[in-house]
Design an enzyme around this catalytic site. Sequence first.
Site, PDB file in Angstrom:
ATOM      1  N   ASP A 134       0.674 -60.147 -23.353  1.00  0.00           N
ATOM      2  CA  ASP A 134       0.105 -59.485 -22.727  1.00  0.00           C
ATOM      3  C   ASP A 134      -0.399 -58.115 -23.370  1.00  0.00           C
ATOM      4  OD1 ASP A 134       0.204 -58.642 -19.693  1.00  0.00           O
ATOM      5  OD2 ASP A 134       1.785 -57.323 -19.899  1.00  0.00           O
ATOM      6  N   GLU A 164      -6.313 -52.004 -28.091  1.00  0.00           N
ATOM      7  CA  GLU A 164      -6.452 -52.236 -26.232  1.00  0.00           C
ATOM      8  C   GLU A 164      -7.448 -51.206 -26.585  1.00  0.00           C
ATOM      9  OE1 GLU A 164      -2.198 -51.977 -24.009  1.00  0.00           O
ATOM     10  OE2 GLU A 164      -2.035 -54.130 -25.382  1.00  0.00           O
ATOM     11  N   ILE A 190      14.842 -53.179 -18.712  1.00  0.00           N
ATOM     12  CA  ILE A 190      13.409 -54.269 -18.806  1.00  0.00           C
ATOM     13  C   ILE A 190      14.537 -55.121 -19.353  1.00  0.00           C
ATOM     14  CG2 ILE A 190      11.453 -55.675 -18.543  1.00  0.00           C
ATOM     15  CD1 ILE A 190      10.402 -53.143 -18.842  1.00  0.00           C
ATOM     16  N   ASP A 194      19.980 -55.707 -30.092  1.00  0.00           N
ATOM     17  CA  ASP A 194      19.844 -54.671 -29.807  1.00  0.00           C
ATOM     18  C   ASP A 194      21.046 -53.575 -30.312  1.00  0.00           C
ATOM     19  OD1 ASP A 194      19.824 -51.349 -28.440  1.00  0.00           O
ATOM     20  OD2 ASP A 194      18.490 -53.399 -26.763  1.00  0.00           O
ATOM     21  N   HIS A 201      -2.805 -56.557 -20.106  1.00  0.00           N
ATOM     22  CA  HIS A 201      -0.859 -55.824 -19.982  1.00  0.00           C
ATOM     23  C   HIS A 201      -1.381 -55.416 -18.316  1.00  0.00           C
ATOM     24  CE1 HIS A 201      -0.213 -52.280 -22.217  1.00  0.00           C
ATOM     25  NE2 HIS A 201       1.011 -52.277 -21.584  1.00  0.00           N
ATOM     26  N   LEU A 202      -1.140 -56.547 -18.330  1.00  0.00           N
ATOM     27  CA  LEU A 202      -0.947 -56.629 -16.918  1.00  0.00           C
ATOM     28  C   LEU A 202       0.450 -56.416 -16.038  1.00  0.00           C
ATOM     29  CD1 LEU A 202      -2.374 -60.078 -15.497  1.00  0.00           C
ATOM     30  CD2 LEU A 202      -3.770 -57.185 -16.096  1.00  0.00           C
ATOM     31  N   GLY A 203       1.419 -56.179 -17.605  1.00  0.00           N
ATOM     32  CA  GLY A 203       2.876 -55.772 -17.195  1.00  0.00           C
ATOM     33  C   GLY A 203       3.605 -54.398 -15.630  1.00  0.00           C
ATOM     34  N   ALA A 204       2.254 -53.616 -15.806  1.00  0.00           N
ATOM     35  CA  ALA A 204       2.990 -53.657 -14.433  1.00  0.00           C
ATOM     36  C   ALA A 204       2.166 -53.645 -13.680  1.00  0.00           C
ATOM     37  CB  ALA A 204       3.200 -51.783 -15.187  1.00  0.00           C
ATOM     38  N   CYS A 218       5.639 -59.366 -23.833  1.00  0.00           N
ATOM     39  CA  CYS A 218       5.235 -58.178 -22.297  1.00  0.00           C
ATOM     40  C   CYS A 218       5.590 -56.891 -23.200  1.00  0.00           C
ATOM     41  CB  CYS A 218       5.370 -58.408 -21.712  1.00  0.00           C
ATOM     42  SG  CYS A 218       5.301 -60.241 -20.653  1.00  0.00           S
TER      43      CYS A 218
END
Length: 532
Positions: free
Chosen positions: A258, A263, A154, A173, A281-284, A232
């Site tokens: 997000d 939650e 991602i 990373d 939590h709309l990421g997917a 997100c």
Amino acid sequence: MAPRVLISDKLSDAAVQIFKDKGIDVDFQPDVGKDKEKLAEIIGDYDGLAIRSATKATEKLIEKATNLKVIGRAGIGVDNVDIPAASRKGIIVMNTPFGNSITTAEHAIAMMFAVARQIPQANESTHAGKWEKSKFMGVEITGKTLGIIGAGNIGSIVASRAIGLKMNVVAFDPFLTEERATQIGVKKVELDELFARADFITLHTPLTDKTRNIIDAEAFTKMKDGVRIINCARGGLIVESDLVEALKSGKVAGAALDVFEEEPAKENALFGMDNVVCTPHLGASTSEAQENVALQVAEQMADYLNSGAVTNAINMPSISAEEAPVLKPFVKLAEMLGSFVGQVTDAPIHEVEIIFDGSTAGMNTRALVSAAVSGLMRPQMPEANMVSAPLLAKERGVIISEVRRDKTGIFDGYIMLRVKASDTTRTVAGTVFSDGKPRFIQIKGINIDAEIGQNMVYTTNIDKPGFIGALGTTLGENGVNIANFQLGRKAAGSDAIALLYVDEPVSDAVIEKLTAHPQVIRARALSFDVEA
């Protein structure tokens, strides 16, 4: 009998059809995942369980899943699956990490625009009949520096989109190589440098012990004044109370979230702040992503149940559909090599070295390592399997290493185990012949050619005349029939071994009689699972 799969959450009809087309007996009960008692009552009837987020595959549920072989999560998050419990029972846990990658990346970019231009607040104001043009002064994206924490699938998509927007992109990373950073067009930096340089920071890392609270009060002090934060990925990456204070002070100009620490988030100190954009939590949450992950998990589970192909497993090395038939006999060989050492070793095991020689070095060695370790541990831990064995070995401090090397002997390829226990080091090697059957080709450095049978007898002995006759006589007098007999020695009169394939299990009493022979150093009855 066809494998049976239960779909306990809402999946598309197309996913159900994939199971049917691949010969899977599928039971579509999209609401049963919310009924813990009902699910526990029926789960024992199924080989596979396909879920989204509503079903909770807890340790208690897994204990009742007596036939379950695979759990497939349509989506990337597996927080609702007890992976250690599944691993101990040999249940493979799969997810679909790439099915919603684009959707999540796009949402992060959209949130970045929203917080940069205060779009939600301006929208609400305009709908209310106000015309507060001067109130919503935004900032440009172009030319700004975007810091990406987590440059995986991602994160790399976000980077490509940001580069297209003419942003400068830096990434932190621990697993990002310089070559990969160059490939995706970002500059690899340490976390503190990212904090110091970024105008926008977006998170795309899983929630682990190392990443939890990665952005806290101390981190904010290292950032530019007026930085904007986008998350997100996962709640818990940011300390929300520290973010509230940073937003109030103006250190952080805006945040777009997000995901949240708790939650569903019905109440949160961030809610209602003018410089915060929130989504549930709309990421997917796009129709394309939801369909993609459903179809992907159905394909993966059906392929595993039908052919043994393992894709996107959390707790098991991947095995492609193409390599599964070729790999299968070598998986069996690796398991038998491990089983041999496990059965002749009573002392604690400290280190395991697995050597892949010749053609085996080019195979999926991760799967072969799992098989060897499972065979090694099963004599002392019958519950060990390819999924659980590496975890069990790690818990016990066993060091596992592998070596790949070019062909060194007469065989095109072979596997050797070198196991260091507290009393000695044991070695055994084997290969697979053209008939597809595993063979032992070396034990203790002594070359042999031994077919592997369900019941066997192994001895170490002194190479002197009369041993073979005494061995055969003892077994014959006790009703043990010899199917195959292999001998080997280092040199005349020195250490020797014998490996016998017999028709029935050999009792402890017979082993004691063999051990009493003056030329026998050690005798051991062995058993192997030779079923395909």
